[in-house]
Write a protein that holds these residues in place. Structure first.
Motif, PDB file in Angstrom:
ATOM      1  N   ALA A 101       0.842  -1.202   0.000  1.00  0.00           N
ATOM      2  CA  ALA A 101       0.000   0.000   0.000  1.00  0.00           C
ATOM      3  C   ALA A 101       0.879   1.256   0.000  1.00  0.00           C
ATOM      4  CB  ALA A 101      -0.942  -0.014   1.205  1.00  0.00           C
ATOM      5  N   ARG A 102       1.954   1.220   0.750  1.00  0.00           N
ATOM      6  CA  ARG A 102       2.882   2.367   0.776  1.00  0.00           C
ATOM      7  C   ARG A 102       3.571   2.553  -0.570  1.00  0.00           C
ATOM      8  NH1 ARG A 102       5.382   2.049   6.846  1.00  0.00           N
ATOM      9  NH2 ARG A 102       3.681   3.198   7.836  1.00  0.00           N
ATOM     10  N   ILE A 103       3.937   1.444  -1.214  1.00  0.00           N
ATOM     11  CA  ILE A 103       4.539   1.530  -2.550  1.00  0.00           C
ATOM     12  C   ILE A 103       3.571   2.220  -3.514  1.00  0.00           C
ATOM     13  CG2 ILE A 103       5.241   0.143  -4.557  1.00  0.00           C
ATOM     14  CD1 ILE A 103       6.417  -1.876  -2.483  1.00  0.00           C
ATOM     15  N   ALA A 104       2.266   2.003  -3.312  1.00  0.00           N
ATOM     16  CA  ALA A 104       1.235   2.627  -4.148  1.00  0.00           C
ATOM     17  C   ALA A 104       0.949   4.071  -3.723  1.00  0.00           C
ATOM     18  CB  ALA A 104      -0.044   1.799  -4.089  1.00  0.00           C
ATOM     19  N   ASN A 105       1.783   4.610  -2.828  1.00  0.00           N
ATOM     20  CA  ASN A 105       1.657   5.986  -2.332  1.00  0.00           C
ATOM     21  C   ASN A 105       0.348   6.241  -1.596  1.00  0.00           C
ATOM     22  OD1 ASN A 105       4.197   6.967  -3.232  1.00  0.00           O
ATOM     23  ND2 ASN A 105       3.378   6.996  -5.316  1.00  0.00           N
ATOM     24  N   LEU A 106      -0.158   5.218  -0.933  1.00  0.00           N
ATOM     25  CA  LEU A 106      -1.348   5.380  -0.099  1.00  0.00           C
ATOM     26  C   LEU A 106      -0.894   5.758   1.310  1.00  0.00           C
ATOM     27  CD1 LEU A 106      -3.368   2.256  -1.262  1.00  0.00           C
ATOM     28  CD2 LEU A 106      -3.709   4.641  -1.954  1.00  0.00           C
ATOM     29  N   LYS A 107      -1.719   6.545   1.991  1.00  0.00           N
ATOM     30  CA  LYS A 107      -1.406   6.935   3.372  1.00  0.00           C
ATOM     31  C   LYS A 107      -1.843   5.792   4.287  1.00  0.00           C
ATOM     32  CE  LYS A 107      -1.747  10.505   6.809  1.00  0.00           C
ATOM     33  NZ  LYS A 107      -2.400  11.713   7.283  1.00  0.00           N
ATOM     34  N   VAL A 108      -0.882   5.263   5.039  1.00  0.00           N
ATOM     35  CA  VAL A 108      -1.098   4.071   5.859  1.00  0.00           C
ATOM     36  C   VAL A 108      -0.844   4.385   7.327  1.00  0.00           C
ATOM     37  CG1 VAL A 108      -0.299   1.700   6.297  1.00  0.00           C
ATOM     38  CG2 VAL A 108      -0.390   2.573   3.944  1.00  0.00           C
ATOM     39  N   GLU A 109      -1.731   3.933   8.203  1.00  0.00           N
ATOM     40  CA  GLU A 109      -1.526   3.988   9.652  1.00  0.00           C
ATOM     41  C   GLU A 109      -1.637   2.565  10.186  1.00  0.00           C
ATOM     42  OE1 GLU A 109      -0.627   6.395  11.660  1.00  0.00           O
ATOM     43  OE2 GLU A 109      -0.752   8.039  10.217  1.00  0.00           O
ATOM     44  N   ILE A 110      -0.763   2.226  11.144  1.00  0.00           N
ATOM     45  CA  ILE A 110      -0.684   0.855  11.642  1.00  0.00           C
ATOM     46  C   ILE A 110      -0.752   0.866  13.163  1.00  0.00           C
ATOM     47  CG2 ILE A 110       0.699  -1.260  11.613  1.00  0.00           C
ATOM     48  CD1 ILE A 110       2.146   0.103   9.116  1.00  0.00           C
ATOM     49  N   PHE A 111      -1.522  -0.090  13.706  1.00  0.00           N
ATOM     50  CA  PHE A 111      -1.739  -0.150  15.152  1.00  0.00           C
ATOM     51  C   PHE A 111      -1.556  -1.570  15.677  1.00  0.00           C
ATOM     52  CE2 PHE A 111      -4.252   3.225  13.300  1.00  0.00           C
ATOM     53  CZ  PHE A 111      -3.869   4.312  14.058  1.00  0.00           C
ATOM     54  N   LYS A 112      -1.167  -1.635  16.953  1.00  0.00           N
ATOM     55  CA  LYS A 112      -1.075  -2.907  17.655  1.00  0.00           C
ATOM     56  C   LYS A 112      -1.407  -2.673  19.126  1.00  0.00           C
ATOM     57  CE  LYS A 112       3.699  -3.197  19.292  1.00  0.00           C
ATOM     58  NZ  LYS A 112       4.857  -4.073  19.310  1.00  0.00           N
ATOM     59  N   PRO A 113      -1.764  -3.737  19.853  1.00  0.00           N
ATOM     60  CA  PRO A 113      -2.034  -3.568  21.291  1.00  0.00           C
ATOM     61  C   PRO A 113      -0.755  -3.156  22.025  1.00  0.00           C
ATOM     62  CG  PRO A 113      -2.706  -5.757  20.531  1.00  0.00           C
ATOM     63  CD  PRO A 113      -1.953  -5.113  19.418  1.00  0.00           C
ATOM     64  N   ALA A 114      -0.878  -2.233  22.943  1.00  0.00           N
ATOM     65  CA  ALA A 114       0.281  -1.785  23.717  1.00  0.00           C
ATOM     66  C   ALA A 114       0.890  -2.926  24.532  1.00  0.00           C
ATOM     67  CB  ALA A 114      -0.120  -0.631  24.633  1.00  0.00           C
ATOM     68  N   SER A 115       0.093  -3.943  24.818  1.00  0.00           N
ATOM     69  CA  SER A 115       0.577  -5.078  25.616  1.00  0.00           C
ATOM     70  C   SER A 115       1.533  -5.987  24.848  1.00  0.00           C
ATOM     71  CB  SER A 115      -0.611  -5.898  26.120  1.00  0.00           C
ATOM     72  OG  SER A 115      -1.359  -6.394  25.021  1.00  0.00           O
ATOM     73  N   ASP A 116       1.571  -5.886  23.520  1.00  0.00           N
ATOM     74  CA  ASP A 116       2.428  -6.758  22.718  1.00  0.00           C
ATOM     75  C   ASP A 116       3.815  -6.135  22.570  1.00  0.00           C
ATOM     76  OD1 ASP A 116       3.636  -8.529  21.027  1.00  0.00           O
ATOM     77  OD2 ASP A 116       2.286  -8.193  19.336  1.00  0.00           O
TER      78      ASP A 116
END
Length: 193
Positions: free
Chosen positions: A37-52
């Protein structure tokens, strides 16, 4: 609860769920899709649990050390605050999130966001894990990945917990878990096949 679609600009969103047992490549596949998605110049946001925090406090890291920067969060509703004006949202370890994760994913999809979620579909007892069954039921696309059984080399769908710990939420690696096929999982669990 009905969620009013926000289709400004005609952009349509959807929910993709990547599921499977431990060591099946869920996080690896999530990272692959997000990097594309980033290669396609899309704006990406990524999340994970703080516990991991197994591999890194902030990054999402696969078992084979592939990684991508992410934002650790305590509550799934934080995603709606932090994911403004984005094209793609990635969420790892979805089974550890609160019940609001389903609503959050649906709101994002109605906003025209591509939502990619990865998580365990079953816990170490072979039971549906956390919010994953609900996410699977509202997903537009589902990818189920399989590990390799460490006993026979067959397709593995189960995560056998070797560690002596009773709680459902227990982060671990190969020293605590191993992927097993149906036959070997139920043999280890002492249940009839």
């Amino acid at each position: 609860m009905f969620i009013e679609p926000d289709l400004a600009g005609g952009r349509k969103g959807w929910i993709e769920v990547i599921c499977g047992s431990m060591f099946s490549g869920k996080t690896e596949e999530l990272i692959r899709r997000l990097k594309r998605a980033r290669i396609a110049n899309l704006k990406v946001e990524i999340f994970k649990p703080a516990s991991d925090i197994r591999y890194h406090i902030e990054d999402i890291v696969s078992h084979n050390a592939n990684s991508i920067a992410s934002t650790p969060i305590e509550s799934s509703t934080q995603i709606l605050l932090l994911a403004q004006d984005v094209d793609v949202v990635g969420i790892d370890e979805a089974q550890f999130f609160d019940p609001e994760i389903i609503h959050v994913c649906q709101v994002l999809a109605f906003r025209g966001v591509r939502v990619i979620v990865a998580g365990l579909d079953m816990d170490y007892l072979g039971k549906p894990f956390g919010q994953m069954p609900y996410l699977l039921s509202v997903a537009d696309y589902i990818t189920k990945l399989h590990a390799i059984c460490v006993k026979c080399g067959s397709m593995a769908s189960f995560s056998y917990r070797k560690a002596n710990h009773d709680g459902q939420f227990f982060l671990g690696e190969t020293s605590e878990y191993e992927p097993l096929c149906r036959q070997h999982y139920f043999e280890k669990m002492g249940e009839p096949i």
